[in-house]
Design an enzyme around this catalytic site. Structure first.
Site, PDB file in Angstrom:
ATOM      1  N   ARG A   1       0.857  -1.191   0.000  1.00  0.00           N
ATOM      2  CA  ARG A   1       0.000   0.000   0.000  1.00  0.00           C
ATOM      3  C   ARG A   1       0.885   1.230   0.000  1.00  0.00           C
ATOM      4  O   ARG A   1       1.729   1.398   0.872  1.00  0.00           O
ATOM      5  CB  ARG A   1      -0.911   0.021   1.230  1.00  0.00           C
TER       6      ARG A   1
ATOM      7  N   GLU B   1       4.947   7.058   2.362  1.00  0.00           N
ATOM      8  CA  GLU B   1       5.707   5.811   2.482  1.00  0.00           C
ATOM      9  C   GLU B   1       5.033   4.745   1.638  1.00  0.00           C
ATOM     10  O   GLU B   1       3.903   4.922   1.171  1.00  0.00           O
ATOM     11  CB  GLU B   1       5.769   5.341   3.939  1.00  0.00           C
TER      12      GLU B   1
ATOM     13  N   ASN C   1       4.143   0.630   2.131  1.00  0.00           N
ATOM     14  CA  ASN C   1       4.100  -0.477   3.082  1.00  0.00           C
ATOM     15  C   ASN C   1       4.172  -1.789   2.315  1.00  0.00           C
ATOM     16  O   ASN C   1       3.263  -2.116   1.549  1.00  0.00           O
ATOM     17  CB  ASN C   1       2.800  -0.431   3.891  1.00  0.00           C
TER      18      ASN C   1
ATOM     19  N   SER D   1      -2.507  -2.862   5.843  1.00  0.00           N
ATOM     20  CA  SER D   1      -3.802  -3.143   6.466  1.00  0.00           C
ATOM     21  C   SER D   1      -4.936  -2.292   5.903  1.00  0.00           C
ATOM     22  O   SER D   1      -4.727  -1.382   5.111  1.00  0.00           O
ATOM     23  CB  SER D   1      -3.707  -2.927   7.976  1.00  0.00           C
TER      24      SER D   1
ATOM     25  N   LYS E   1      12.501   2.747   5.207  1.00  0.00           N
ATOM     26  CA  LYS E   1      12.586   4.192   4.987  1.00  0.00           C
ATOM     27  C   LYS E   1      13.895   4.573   4.306  1.00  0.00           C
ATOM     28  O   LYS E   1      13.944   5.503   3.494  1.00  0.00           O
ATOM     29  CB  LYS E   1      12.454   4.925   6.322  1.00  0.00           C
TER      30      LYS E   1
ATOM     31  N   LYS F   1      12.289  10.316  10.416  1.00  0.00           N
ATOM     32  CA  LYS F   1      11.706   8.982  10.329  1.00  0.00           C
ATOM     33  C   LYS F   1      12.711   7.895  10.714  1.00  0.00           C
ATOM     34  O   LYS F   1      13.767   7.768  10.085  1.00  0.00           O
ATOM     35  CB  LYS F   1      11.240   8.708   8.887  1.00  0.00           C
TER      36      LYS F   1
ATOM     37  N   GLU G   1       7.733   0.522  11.243  1.00  0.00           N
ATOM     38  CA  GLU G   1       6.389   0.505  10.685  1.00  0.00           C
ATOM     39  C   GLU G   1       5.387   0.456  11.838  1.00  0.00           C
ATOM     40  O   GLU G   1       5.747   0.235  12.982  1.00  0.00           O
ATOM     41  CB  GLU G   1       6.201  -0.723   9.783  1.00  0.00           C
ATOM     42  N   GLY G   2       4.108   0.656  11.498  1.00  0.00           N
ATOM     43  CA  GLY G   2       3.066   0.495  12.498  1.00  0.00           C
ATOM     44  C   GLY G   2       2.462   1.792  12.998  1.00  0.00           C
ATOM     45  O   GLY G   2       1.518   1.782  13.773  1.00  0.00           O
TER      46      GLY G   2
ATOM     47  N   ARG H   1      -7.830   7.645   5.008  1.00  0.00           N
ATOM     48  CA  ARG H   1      -7.854   7.793   6.461  1.00  0.00           C
ATOM     49  C   ARG H   1      -7.765   9.273   6.805  1.00  0.00           C
ATOM     50  O   ARG H   1      -7.011  10.025   6.165  1.00  0.00           O
ATOM     51  CB  ARG H   1      -6.690   7.034   7.107  1.00  0.00           C
TER      52      ARG H   1
END
Length: 470
Positions: free
Chosen positions: A121, A140, A142, A147, A301, A360, A364-365, A446
């Site tokens: 994604r 970024e 992923n 998700s 990253k 950064k 992740e997360g 989002r």
């Protein structure tokens, strides 16, 4: 209250195990002793109305996704680039270093599986230009455990219903169809088919306490519709019951595994020494990994920052200048913090104007990035140390705020000033040197209050949304 049935996602949390860190065996014992175990179900947070997104930039993000799929795949095959790009990072970041050790082990031993499955994604925000126009800038990409494809498949019906109730029937018809569940499952199904065993399963590698389980289930159900068997296991289960046969086929709980789908394993806290051994075993196996270790590293990253250097994209797309231009147009400014004059310049730039940048780490997360005064605090402490090489610096994207209501359990409903982030899902399958599937699999929007600098839905900051094209 209006009803949306299955359009609402519910998050399942076993409260006592989550808070008290109880094992499954302890939970079972407590149940036998008639202790009351509470299961809490709530809706996923969402915006009351869809948020406006410029039509041109939305379609730009969708159009470039198949190029990003190819880019990630080509990076994963270029061992010399990964070695060069991550050479400094793995010296100072233990987690990335451990991943890279597995990568080197697999390279030295020789890859067993020629089927590569990527489900990623790419996330973007719209940067406001001086003339009032907006530019699409990648935050970024992923490449592991991307998700909300499951939930994003069902949020359109929520906003269609709300707009109808609000008397906006024509607007409700403008909510876009979106089905990442099917698009992601298509990639999984193609890789499973190529593996060639109807008895072999897709293994979801998951956490013990999974708050986002129904996001998983929507994609999983798409596989069951295709008669593809799915099992859910943890690292610990693989460590205890997993083994490789003489052909390196992976078996877990006596079941042959066609695909290991990592929905866990992207943060240092996901790993014990036993879990690291389980990860290595899976990477060495004949099972298709989603992602395999090289694709996981391609999403770091530091690799993102290295791709922004002049001439690097051309390395992966020789003779395709239009593709290079389309990808490069989405890059924000990205800067190295390696030791030397270039890194020193980056440090000075960040300390002089910290509000214009994002610092950064290789994580992740969500909730890991640093902003403003935090940048100064960290860089002042590491500016003369190799520890700074664990970070990269990126221009802070400045999106135009919108207004919306954010519906989240336990939070008062109020009109908020909001910022949105657009995600685009990609699915690809390569068999040997043949790309047999390469598709844009859907989108995700989002939205969060502008009070928060960082953090996603799982972190309790952002909520699910739909683009309303303008």
């Amino acid at each position: 209250m209006w009803k949306t049935g299955k359009s609402f996602q519910v998050m399942l949390v076993e409260r006592m195990p989550r808070v008290c860190k109880l094992s499954r065996q302890t939970v079972a014992t407590l149940k036998n002793l008639k202790y009351k175990i509470y299961f809490v179900v709530t809706y996923a947070p969402f915006t009351l109305f869809p948020s406006p997104v410029p039509k041109d930039t939305f379609h730009q993000a969708l159009a470039v996704q198949t190029h990003y799929n190819r880019l990630v795949d080509r990076i994963s095959q270029d061992s010399s680039f990964l070695e060069e790009a991550l050479a400094t990072t793995i010296k100072v970041d233990d987690f990335t270093g451990r991943l890279f050790n597995i990568y080197r082990h697999v390279l030295q031993e020789g890859k067993t599986q020629s089927i590569v499955l990527g489900l990623n994604r790419s996330d973007y925000m719209l940067d406001q230009n001086g003339d009032g126009s907006a530019s699409l800038k990648q935050i970024e990409i992923n490449t592991i455990a991307a998700s909300f494809g499951g939930l994003a498949s069902h949020t359109p019906n929520v906003h269609r219903h709300i707009l109808k109730v609000a008397g906006r029937l024509e607007d409700s018809k403008r909510i876009l169809d979106n089905n990442p569940s099917a698009g992601l499952a298509k990639g999984l199904a193609k890789a499973w088919e190529l593996y060639g065993s109807e008895r072999a399963v897709v293994l979801y590698l998951v956490e013990e306490l999974q708050r986002n389980i129904f996001d998983h289930r929507y994609v999983e159900n798409e596989l069951w519709k295709r008669n593809i068997p799915v099992i859910r296991r943890q690292f610990e289960d693989v460590a205890k019951t997993g083994f490789l046969d003489q052909d390196k086929r992976l078996f877990v709980d006596g079941r042959e595994v066609a695909i290991v789908y990592f929905r866990n394993g992207y943060m240092p806290q996901n790993y014990t020494e036993q879990n690291w051994e389980a990860r290595l075993m899976m990477e060495r196996s004949l099972a298709v990994k989603c992602p395999d270790i090289s694709t996981h590293l391609a999403g770091t990253k530091k690799v993102q920052q290295e791709l922004a250097r002049p001439g690097v994209l051309e390395r992966f797309f020789p003779g395709e200048p239009d593709v290079v231009d389309q990808i490069r147009a989405t890059f924000a400014g990205l800067y190295t913090l390696d030791m030397g004059p270039e890194g020193d310049k980056t440090v000075a730039m960040a300390l002089a104007k910290p509000d214009q940048f994002v610092l950064k780490p290789q994580r992740e997360g969500g909730g890991n990035n640093l902003y403003g005064a935090e940048i100064c605090q960290v860089l002042e402490g590491v500016k003369q140390s190799t520890e700074r090489m664990a970070y990269i610096l990126m221009d802070k994207v400045q999106p135009r705020p919108v207004h919306n209501y954010l519906l989240r359990l336990g939070t008062p409903l109020k009109l908020s000033t909001c910022l949105s982030e657009l995600g685009v899902f990609g699915a690809y399958v390569r068999h040997g040197q043949d790309m047999v599937l390469n598709e844009c699999a859907g989108h995700l929007l989002r939205t969060k209050s502008d009070e928060h600098s960082d953090g996603g839905v799982a972190a309790g900051v952002a909520v699910l949304d739909n683009p309303f094209l303008v």
